[in-house]
Design an enzyme around this catalytic site. Structure first.
Site, PDB file in Angstrom:
ATOM      1  N   GLU A  14       0.810  -1.219   0.000  1.00  0.00           N
ATOM      2  CA  GLU A  14       0.000   0.000   0.000  1.00  0.00           C
ATOM      3  C   GLU A  14       0.848   1.275   0.000  1.00  0.00           C
ATOM      4  O   GLU A  14       0.542   2.244   0.688  1.00  0.00           O
ATOM      5  CB  GLU A  14      -0.960   0.015   1.205  1.00  0.00           C
ATOM      6  N   LYS A  17       2.693   1.314  -5.323  1.00  0.00           N
ATOM      7  CA  LYS A  17       3.576   0.627  -6.274  1.00  0.00           C
ATOM      8  C   LYS A  17       2.961   0.505  -7.668  1.00  0.00           C
ATOM      9  O   LYS A  17       3.642   0.701  -8.681  1.00  0.00           O
ATOM     10  CB  LYS A  17       3.930  -0.749  -5.703  1.00  0.00           C
ATOM     11  N   THR A  18       1.669   0.178  -7.744  1.00  0.00           N
ATOM     12  CA  THR A  18       1.032   0.003  -9.052  1.00  0.00           C
ATOM     13  C   THR A  18       0.946   1.323  -9.803  1.00  0.00           C
ATOM     14  O   THR A  18       1.215   1.386 -11.012  1.00  0.00           O
ATOM     15  CB  THR A  18      -0.366  -0.611  -8.887  1.00  0.00           C
ATOM     16  N   LYS A  39       3.041  -8.546 -13.965  1.00  0.00           N
ATOM     17  CA  LYS A  39       2.716  -8.771 -12.555  1.00  0.00           C
ATOM     18  C   LYS A  39       2.812 -10.273 -12.327  1.00  0.00           C
ATOM     19  O   LYS A  39       1.863 -11.020 -12.631  1.00  0.00           O
ATOM     20  CB  LYS A  39       1.305  -8.260 -12.252  1.00  0.00           C
ATOM     21  N   THR A  43      -2.253 -11.013  -5.677  1.00  0.00           N
ATOM     22  CA  THR A  43      -2.981 -11.563  -4.536  1.00  0.00           C
ATOM     23  C   THR A  43      -4.135 -10.644  -4.155  1.00  0.00           C
ATOM     24  O   THR A  43      -4.157  -9.466  -4.495  1.00  0.00           O
ATOM     25  CB  THR A  43      -2.055 -11.745  -3.321  1.00  0.00           C
ATOM     26  N   GLY A 112       6.540  -6.142  -8.413  1.00  0.00           N
ATOM     27  CA  GLY A 112       6.536  -7.145  -7.360  1.00  0.00           C
ATOM     28  C   GLY A 112       5.274  -7.093  -6.521  1.00  0.00           C
ATOM     29  O   GLY A 112       4.338  -6.339  -6.798  1.00  0.00           O
ATOM     30  N   ALA A 113       5.266  -7.915  -5.475  1.00  0.00           N
ATOM     31  CA  ALA A 113       4.137  -7.962  -4.541  1.00  0.00           C
ATOM     32  C   ALA A 113       4.653  -7.593  -3.157  1.00  0.00           C
ATOM     33  O   ALA A 113       5.552  -8.251  -2.637  1.00  0.00           O
ATOM     34  CB  ALA A 113       3.525  -9.361  -4.519  1.00  0.00           C
ATOM     35  N   PRO A 202       1.497  12.470  -6.904  1.00  0.00           N
ATOM     36  CA  PRO A 202       0.425  12.942  -6.019  1.00  0.00           C
ATOM     37  C   PRO A 202      -0.551  11.838  -5.644  1.00  0.00           C
ATOM     38  O   PRO A 202      -0.898  10.985  -6.470  1.00  0.00           O
ATOM     39  CB  PRO A 202      -0.254  14.033  -6.839  1.00  0.00           C
ATOM     40  N   GLY A 204      -3.907   9.908  -5.087  1.00  0.00           N
ATOM     41  CA  GLY A 204      -5.129   9.923  -5.890  1.00  0.00           C
ATOM     42  C   GLY A 204      -4.891   9.905  -7.380  1.00  0.00           C
ATOM     43  O   GLY A 204      -5.853   9.903  -8.158  1.00  0.00           O
TER      44      GLY A 204
END
EC number: 6.3.3.3
Length: 234
Positions: A14, A17-18, A39, A43, A112-113, A202, A204
């Site tokens: 959280e 990363k994405t 990816k 998960t 990564g995860a 930023p 959002g």
């Protein structure tokens, strides 16, 4: 000639990363490159739910996306695979697929995860092992607030202990009203981690339309020449 691979890892979960992966992809697309985002292990999503690869595809039209496996529990990939009774994704499988994608793309971003050393399989394989097998640098995505100096320094130190290069740090979600810790962290991250700060995206931004997303990504990360991400990790 094959394209280059860059691994994107976080200091934890959280941290944006994405969105950071999508932003790096958008900058490369704007520079005229053919980009793929892989990816290896998704998960926390069901079979028909959109995952991180779908989020990247929505933000950066034209990017090739691929996902090797998904597991429903929001856990480390090795644990989630075990609980689901499914085969895990090994570092070798992830590196093999990234290498295949690199044959037809200029840049392959491997997201990564969780953090760098979260286990992908029960043999202890990690995202760091994927980077090692690919000979790829790693972009580290960090949080903005208190604690991020330590988390980022530890991640970069773990990379260097394994002989891996850090191409730089991206703050994945810069708040609208940053507190004192966040503002100080932005100045202190390069010295503390020993890695360049590529930019702060930023908070959002993942909800933006593709055109605005591309513009913000370019203005945030664009001054770093895309072709030098790999050089920065050497």
């Amino acid at each position: 000639m094959s394209g280059r691979c860059v691994v994107v890892s976080g200091t934890g979960t959280e941290v944006g990363k994405t969105v950071a992966t999508a932003a790096l992809a958008a900058v490369a697309v704007a520079a005229g490159e053919r980009v793929a985002v892989l990816k290896p292990a998704q998960t926390g999503v069901g079979p028909d739910e959109p995952g991180d690869a779908a989020a990247v595809a929505a933000l950066v039209p034209g990017v090739t996306t691929d996902e090797l496996a998904r597991y429903p529990d929001p856990l480390a990939p090795a644990t989630a695979a075990r609980r689901a009774g499914l085969a895990p994704v090994t570092p070798a499988a992830a590196a093999h697929r990234a290498t295949e994608l690199a044959r037809e793309h200029d840049l392959v971003l491997v997201e990564g995860a969780g953090g760098l050393l979260v286990h992908l399989d029960d043999d202890g394989g990690t995202v760091a092992d994927v980077a090692r097998l690919l000979g790829a640098p790693v972009v580290v995505v960090a949080a903005a607030g208190l604690g991020t100096l330590n988390h980022t320094a530890l991640t970069v130190e773990a990379l260097r202990a394994r002989g891996l290069g850090c191409a730089g740090v991206v703050v994945g979600a810069w708040p609208d009203t940053p507190d004192l810790a966040a503002r100080c962290n932005l100045a202190d991250l390069p010295a503390t981690s020993g890695a360049p700060l590529l930019g702060a995206l930023p908070a959002g931004l993942g909800g933006a339309a593709p055109e605005r997303f591309a513009s913000v990504a370019w203005h945030t990360l664009g001054p770093v020449p895309v072709g030098r991400w790999q050089d920065a990790g050497s």
